[in-house]
Design a protein around this motif. Sequence first.
Motif, short mmCIF file in Angstrom:
data_model
loop_
_atom_site.label_atom_id
_atom_site.label_comp_id
_atom_site.label_asym_id
_atom_site.label_seq_id
_atom_site.Cartn_x
_atom_site.Cartn_y
_atom_site.Cartn_z
N HIS A 140 37.42 23.83 99.75
CA HIS A 140 37.91 24.29 101.05
C HIS A 140 37.58 25.58 100.95
N SER A 141 37.81 26.27 99.73
CA SER A 141 37.58 27.62 99.70
C SER A 141 36.15 28.11 99.74
N LEU A 142 35.33 27.16 98.99
CA LEU A 142 33.70 27.35 99.02
C LEU A 142 33.22 27.19 100.67
N ILE A 143 33.80 26.23 101.22
CA ILE A 143 33.35 25.94 102.61
C ILE A 143 33.75 27.37 103.67
N LEU A 144 35.02 27.76 103.34
CA LEU A 144 35.69 28.86 104.21
C LEU A 144 34.77 29.96 103.86
N GLY A 145 34.20 30.37 102.82
CA GLY A 145 33.40 31.44 102.28
C GLY A 145 32.11 31.41 102.99
N SER A 146 31.42 30.37 103.20
CA SER A 146 30.41 29.96 103.87
C SER A 146 30.25 30.10 104.95
N MET A 147 31.44 29.63 105.82
CA MET A 147 31.63 29.73 107.24
C MET A 147 31.60 31.43 107.43
N LYS A 148 32.38 32.24 106.81
CA LYS A 148 32.55 33.54 106.96
C LYS A 148 31.31 34.55 106.83
N GLY A 181 33.91 11.93 95.61
CA GLY A 181 35.01 11.04 96.26
C GLY A 181 36.00 11.65 97.33
N LEU A 182 35.76 13.10 97.39
CA LEU A 182 36.83 13.81 98.31
C LEU A 182 36.38 13.95 99.87
N VAL A 183 36.98 13.44 100.60
CA VAL A 183 36.47 13.47 101.98
C VAL A 183 37.14 14.88 102.65
N PRO A 184 36.33 15.52 103.53
CA PRO A 184 36.80 16.97 104.07
C PRO A 184 37.87 16.60 104.99
N ASP A 185 38.75 17.49 105.12
CA ASP A 185 39.97 17.26 106.03
C ASP A 185 39.61 17.96 107.36
N VAL A 186 40.46 18.06 108.28
CA VAL A 186 40.07 18.28 109.70
C VAL A 186 39.75 19.75 109.53
N ASN A 187 40.45 20.47 108.79
CA ASN A 187 40.35 22.15 108.64
C ASN A 187 38.83 22.37 108.25
#
Length: 451
Positions: free
Chosen positions: A88-96, A114-120
């Motif tokens: 989640h933090s890696l995707i957040l940083g990539s977005m910013k 095996g981890l499905v991304p959540d809605v956020n």
Amino acid sequence: MTLLRSISGASHRSLFLRAIGRRHLASTPAPAPAQAEEYKRRNYANNVTEYNGVVNSITAQRRFSFLLRDVYDDMSLDGVQPDRDTFHSLILGSMKGARLQDAFYFTEQMKSMGLVPDVNSYNMLISVCGKCKNSEQAIQLLEEMKKYKVKPMVQTYMCLLNACAAAGRLDQVYAIVRDMTAAGLGLNKFCYAGLITALRNKTPLPDDYAAKIIEFVERSKEWSSVEASSETAQNVMTGVTEEELYNMPTAEYINRRGFLNRPLTVYHVAFHACADLRNVEVMEALLDMLKKDGKFPDTYIVIQTMRCYLNCGDIDRGWQTVDEYLKSGRPPVPELYTTLAEGAMIGYTPTGMQIAQKALEDMNSRNFYLLPRQGTDLLLAAAGEKTGGYTTANYIWDLMQARKVTPQLPAVEAYYNGLKEREIPADDPRLVLVKRTYENLSSRFRGRRPN
């Protein structure tokens, strides 16, 4: 704390992390007591919690150039298993950081474990698609959410609407609005802002775009207070504002006290569009609407008003806008001067170049300084001057050198080429320094990982 000091002192790419030392694999035998201190120094993180802290620190400091991928690679080398918070933090940083490939790379890595991304996470992925004007991928993400049975929320559709708007896909934006309305979802200010953005980016520009901008601003006043905000607790905790998630032009100013009146979001986007489209008539109509609403133009609107005049070549009205702002007793901000300087340089007229330099001198006299991006943009603009003494470009370069700030490569290259076109001795100190800076930047970025 050692890690944070290392981060704040880093300059570029993986040298930031690699300079700490070679990574020790998890399978490496434990070091002897005499080597314990050296081992601790070289390994800036030893478990998933510490690595998550590294990622969050990089994101908070907005040091995105390859560092997130470097940290993730080091996690793999150390045999540390990322968890959902890590991704989640890696995707957040990539977005910013608008790192589209990184965002999808981390998502694929996440799913492979095996981890499905959540809605956020999906919201942020759609948002980064918008930042990179990749609406097709944004639409595919909504389909993928159905596949994984991840239920979209209002915020998801807002992200998708604004991602399509960034690409100028007006028909798609209208379709999303119809779907939201049919589902009983109220349209808030970000929907109307997205509609205006879609008009702005539509190619070719619709014939009725001016009337539509006015219409959408008027209709936005009807939005329900129940729909006033779709911010989630997750976004609040990670410091993501709706303006950033939906790629509003005001996103970077949200935390500037007195700069923005946030309820005027639709006006902000409309004024920004008028400045880009060089439409003074609509811009002045918006000023009248604002006055009739009993609202006062905030600093952002004043700057967009000035941009509109300057982009249309009306330097006098641009200068008058600044003068009236300062005489009103409102606090000056550096953007007033940088916007005036950049706009005055359009066309490179002698008068415009003089006004640009005077604006920068006034800014400097107030102890404002150029941020790296501001300096880069101004130097790139000033470097295009083909006649004259090149004094404005030289002054911008000197302002940045005084603070030991290096412009980005495109600006340095343009400035260097401009200097070479003039009759300057090869051993001139300025030319020598600019040449060395250009060569260093060219060498540093030649092998960068694409995104």
